[in-house]
Design an enzyme around this catalytic site. Sequence first.
Site, mmCIF file in Angstrom:
data_model
loop_
_atom_site.group_PDB
_atom_site.id
_atom_site.type_symbol
_atom_site.label_atom_id
_atom_site.label_comp_id
_atom_site.label_asym_id
_atom_site.label_seq_id
_atom_site.Cartn_x
_atom_site.Cartn_y
_atom_site.Cartn_z
ATOM 1 N N THR A 99 -0.594 -1.045 10.896
ATOM 2 C CA THR A 99 0.447 -2.054 11.075
ATOM 3 C C THR A 99 -0.201 -3.414 10.873
ATOM 4 O O THR A 99 -1.236 -3.707 11.457
ATOM 5 C CB THR A 99 1.049 -1.957 12.492
ATOM 6 O OG1 THR A 99 1.644 -0.663 12.643
ATOM 7 C CG2 THR A 99 2.102 -3.034 12.713
ATOM 8 N N HIS A 100 0.396 -4.227 10.001
ATOM 9 C CA HIS A 100 -0.141 -5.565 9.738
ATOM 10 C C HIS A 100 0.540 -6.603 10.621
ATOM 11 O O HIS A 100 1.712 -6.462 10.974
ATOM 12 C CB HIS A 100 0.058 -5.937 8.256
ATOM 13 C CG HIS A 100 -0.792 -5.148 7.318
ATOM 14 N ND1 HIS A 100 -0.380 -3.931 6.807
ATOM 15 C CD2 HIS A 100 -2.024 -5.379 6.806
ATOM 16 C CE1 HIS A 100 -1.329 -3.462 6.019
ATOM 17 N NE2 HIS A 100 -2.344 -4.311 5.989
ATOM 18 N N GLU A 199 -3.414 -16.179 -0.619
ATOM 19 C CA GLU A 199 -3.820 -17.565 -0.423
ATOM 20 C C GLU A 199 -3.538 -18.406 -1.669
ATOM 21 O O GLU A 199 -3.490 -17.903 -2.786
ATOM 22 C CB GLU A 199 -5.331 -17.656 -0.146
ATOM 23 C CG GLU A 199 -5.770 -16.966 1.108
ATOM 24 C CD GLU A 199 -5.703 -15.457 0.994
ATOM 25 O OE1 GLU A 199 -5.925 -14.913 -0.107
ATOM 26 O OE2 GLU A 199 -5.403 -14.814 2.019
ATOM 27 N N ASN A 241 -9.441 -7.380 -5.791
ATOM 28 C CA ASN A 241 -9.123 -8.488 -6.710
ATOM 29 C C ASN A 241 -10.018 -9.670 -6.372
ATOM 30 O O ASN A 241 -10.465 -9.808 -5.238
ATOM 31 C CB ASN A 241 -7.649 -8.895 -6.573
ATOM 32 C CG ASN A 241 -7.298 -9.290 -5.132
ATOM 33 O OD1 ASN A 241 -6.973 -8.433 -4.306
ATOM 34 N ND2 ASN A 241 -7.368 -10.572 -4.839
#
Length: 296
Positions: A99-100, A199, A241
């Site tokens: 869970t974020h 970001e 990434n």
Amino acid sequence: MSEPTTPDLDDPSTDPLSVAQAAGAVIADRTGVATHDVALVLGSGWGQTGDLIGETLETIPNDEVPGFRRAAVVGHSGTMRSVAIGETGLRALVYGTRTHFYEGRGVRAVVHAVRTAKAAGCTTIVLTNGCGGLNPAWGPGTPVLIRDHINLTATSPIEGANFVDLTDLYSPRLRALAHDVDPGLDEGVYVQFRGPHYETPAEVRMAGILGGDLVGMSTSLEAIAARQAGLEVLGISLVTNLAAGISDRPLSHAEVLEAGQAAAGRCGELLAQVVLRIATSSAPTTETRSATTTDA
Ligand code: 8IG
């Protein structure tokens, strides 16, 4: 048939530790073993890597365990598994998803898997994630050990005046084991942002100026809760990434999943070997690791 109900962790009158105890009891009941030994949280890109640890002996849908719900992110699996650690006789509790914080269910939900791992008897937890990398030498698919973190969520999983020491949060002993397995592994400082947006390039530059090497949306809050619970913590990031602005390519979740697929071999092997080494090494006692004081 009624829907299975799960306690609302976010309700202030709920005691998160008793929900974790209840979850641990369900896991013991469903798996037929009183205790698990090593917990693993598989983040973005790590989905397939649990398979090399050993035989999966039980798979439990998250929503059948108190306090857990189905996964919110496409590409994450909503189950937890009890996996034999090679031939050691020990068990790994492998969470296929997390869970974020950005899901908005509160910090208790974010760290519930960690507290449940403790309740299930685990003494060690391996937190994995997919993240962006600031070092241009880390191409997509590079695993990096987490040496330390910077928590930019402006929150904590710890409630009340419990002043938990976070020195050596990411166990030097376990990092040494991982280096034994793969001497070429780099280490970095993980910066947890709230997300769910990636970001801006300026924020990535800021993370670098602050001393960060990796940017992501998980792990730090879980590691803090693990330390409070007295678990020994290992963190491994998969750079899926280059962070925004480090390369001129825009970021996409598809690219993240792709890099995970591509890295599954190296990361799966690494994780399996590390878990085996953890299981066959003797851990320090909880007393030397748990670092909660109330007198600060
Ligand atoms: I995968 O570049 C993944 N998760 N914050 N930034 C942040 N989280 C991420 C990134 C990234 N890549």
